[in-house]
Design a protein around this motif. Structure first.
Motif, PDB file in Angstrom:
ATOM      1  N   ILE A 161       4.013  -9.539   0.529  1.00  0.00           N
ATOM      2  CA  ILE A 161       3.158 -10.716   0.712  1.00  0.00           C
ATOM      3  C   ILE A 161       2.754 -11.268  -0.651  1.00  0.00           C
ATOM      4  O   ILE A 161       2.799 -12.483  -0.877  1.00  0.00           O
ATOM      5  CB  ILE A 161       1.923 -10.380   1.576  1.00  0.00           C
ATOM      6  CG1 ILE A 161       2.352  -9.885   2.958  1.00  0.00           C
ATOM      7  CG2 ILE A 161       0.996 -11.593   1.678  1.00  0.00           C
ATOM      8  CD1 ILE A 161       3.279 -10.813   3.724  1.00  0.00           C
ATOM      9  N   TRP A 200       2.786  -5.829   7.364  1.00  0.00           N
ATOM     10  CA  TRP A 200       3.591  -6.275   6.231  1.00  0.00           C
ATOM     11  C   TRP A 200       3.218  -5.468   4.999  1.00  0.00           C
ATOM     12  O   TRP A 200       2.049  -5.141   4.796  1.00  0.00           O
ATOM     13  CB  TRP A 200       3.328  -7.753   5.936  1.00  0.00           C
ATOM     14  CG  TRP A 200       3.933  -8.697   6.900  1.00  0.00           C
ATOM     15  CD1 TRP A 200       5.084  -9.393   6.746  1.00  0.00           C
ATOM     16  CD2 TRP A 200       3.432  -9.098   8.177  1.00  0.00           C
ATOM     17  NE1 TRP A 200       5.338 -10.177   7.825  1.00  0.00           N
ATOM     18  CE2 TRP A 200       4.329 -10.023   8.734  1.00  0.00           C
ATOM     19  CE3 TRP A 200       2.292  -8.754   8.920  1.00  0.00           C
ATOM     20  CZ2 TRP A 200       4.139 -10.608   9.971  1.00  0.00           C
ATOM     21  CZ3 TRP A 200       2.111  -9.337  10.153  1.00  0.00           C
ATOM     22  CH2 TRP A 200       3.026 -10.250  10.678  1.00  0.00           C
ATOM     23  N   VAL A 241      -2.920 -10.904   6.775  1.00  0.00           N
ATOM     24  CA  VAL A 241      -1.836 -11.736   6.236  1.00  0.00           C
ATOM     25  C   VAL A 241      -2.187 -13.209   6.440  1.00  0.00           C
ATOM     26  O   VAL A 241      -2.018 -14.029   5.528  1.00  0.00           O
ATOM     27  CB  VAL A 241      -0.480 -11.381   6.880  1.00  0.00           C
ATOM     28  CG1 VAL A 241       0.599 -12.369   6.469  1.00  0.00           C
ATOM     29  CG2 VAL A 241      -0.075  -9.958   6.516  1.00  0.00           C
ATOM     30  N   TRP A 275       5.714 -13.039  -2.138  1.00  0.00           N
ATOM     31  CA  TRP A 275       5.939 -14.318  -1.459  1.00  0.00           C
ATOM     32  C   TRP A 275       4.941 -15.361  -1.952  1.00  0.00           C
ATOM     33  O   TRP A 275       5.325 -16.495  -2.263  1.00  0.00           O
ATOM     34  CB  TRP A 275       5.829 -14.141   0.062  1.00  0.00           C
ATOM     35  CG  TRP A 275       6.106 -15.406   0.811  1.00  0.00           C
ATOM     36  CD1 TRP A 275       7.323 -15.884   1.194  1.00  0.00           C
ATOM     37  CD2 TRP A 275       5.141 -16.361   1.264  1.00  0.00           C
ATOM     38  NE1 TRP A 275       7.169 -17.076   1.849  1.00  0.00           N
ATOM     39  CE2 TRP A 275       5.848 -17.400   1.907  1.00  0.00           C
ATOM     40  CE3 TRP A 275       3.767 -16.443   1.175  1.00  0.00           C
ATOM     41  CZ2 TRP A 275       5.201 -18.500   2.467  1.00  0.00           C
ATOM     42  CZ3 TRP A 275       3.127 -17.544   1.729  1.00  0.00           C
ATOM     43  CH2 TRP A 275       3.848 -18.555   2.367  1.00  0.00           C
ATOM     44  N   GLN A 278       2.083  -4.999   1.447  1.00  0.00           N
ATOM     45  CA  GLN A 278       1.236  -5.837   0.609  1.00  0.00           C
ATOM     46  C   GLN A 278       2.038  -6.446  -0.544  1.00  0.00           C
ATOM     47  O   GLN A 278       1.867  -7.616  -0.875  1.00  0.00           O
ATOM     48  CB  GLN A 278       0.060  -5.025   0.069  1.00  0.00           C
ATOM     49  CG  GLN A 278      -0.918  -5.846  -0.727  1.00  0.00           C
ATOM     50  CD  GLN A 278      -2.131  -5.035  -1.129  1.00  0.00           C
ATOM     51  OE1 GLN A 278      -2.090  -3.815  -1.164  1.00  0.00           O
ATOM     52  NE2 GLN A 278      -3.214  -5.713  -1.428  1.00  0.00           N
ATOM     53  N   THR A 295      -2.660 -15.766   3.274  1.00  0.00           N
ATOM     54  CA  THR A 295      -1.697 -16.852   3.109  1.00  0.00           C
ATOM     55  C   THR A 295      -2.236 -18.208   3.553  1.00  0.00           C
ATOM     56  O   THR A 295      -1.718 -19.243   3.145  1.00  0.00           O
ATOM     57  CB  THR A 295      -0.410 -16.578   3.908  1.00  0.00           C
ATOM     58  OG1 THR A 295      -0.734 -16.511   5.298  1.00  0.00           O
ATOM     59  CG2 THR A 295       0.275 -15.315   3.441  1.00  0.00           C
ATOM     60  N   PHE A 322       9.917 -16.152   5.321  1.00  0.00           N
ATOM     61  CA  PHE A 322       8.735 -15.284   5.172  1.00  0.00           C
ATOM     62  C   PHE A 322       9.179 -13.853   5.426  1.00  0.00           C
ATOM     63  O   PHE A 322      10.061 -13.613   6.251  1.00  0.00           O
ATOM     64  CB  PHE A 322       7.641 -15.690   6.178  1.00  0.00           C
ATOM     65  CG  PHE A 322       6.301 -15.105   5.868  1.00  0.00           C
ATOM     66  CD1 PHE A 322       5.485 -15.663   4.899  1.00  0.00           C
ATOM     67  CD2 PHE A 322       5.853 -13.979   6.540  1.00  0.00           C
ATOM     68  CE1 PHE A 322       4.248 -15.119   4.606  1.00  0.00           C
ATOM     69  CE2 PHE A 322       4.623 -13.421   6.249  1.00  0.00           C
ATOM     70  CZ  PHE A 322       3.815 -13.998   5.276  1.00  0.00           C
TER      71      PHE A 322
END
Length: 68
Positions: free
Chosen positions: A56, A51, A18, A59, A53, A22, A38
């Motif tokens: 993420i 998390w 992650v 986001w 996928q 990010t 988040f």
């Protein structure tokens, strides 16, 4: 593929991945989680989280959309 089958096959990303995707540090990730900006991790065990996928990706896409 059905939505249910997609959810079952979805990958769980661990924190280092992650961070890599990010570009955020661990402390920034957890600060943003505390602020509600988040996605929250899912508990995988006593001392392990990950998390989804798709969360993420969503986001990241929202961040690109907000900039453009």
């Amino acid at each position: 593929m059905s939505k249910q089958a997609t959810n079952q096959a979805e990958r769980i990303l661990r924190r280092p991945e992650v961070e890599s995707q990010t570009g955020l540090s661990r402390s920034t990730l957890y600060a943003m989680i505390a602020e509600g900006t988040f996605p929250r991790p899912v508990k995988l065990g006593k001392r392990a989280v990950g998390w989804h996928q798709s969360q993420i990706s969503d986001w990241l896409n929202s961040r690109v959309t907000n900039i453009a």
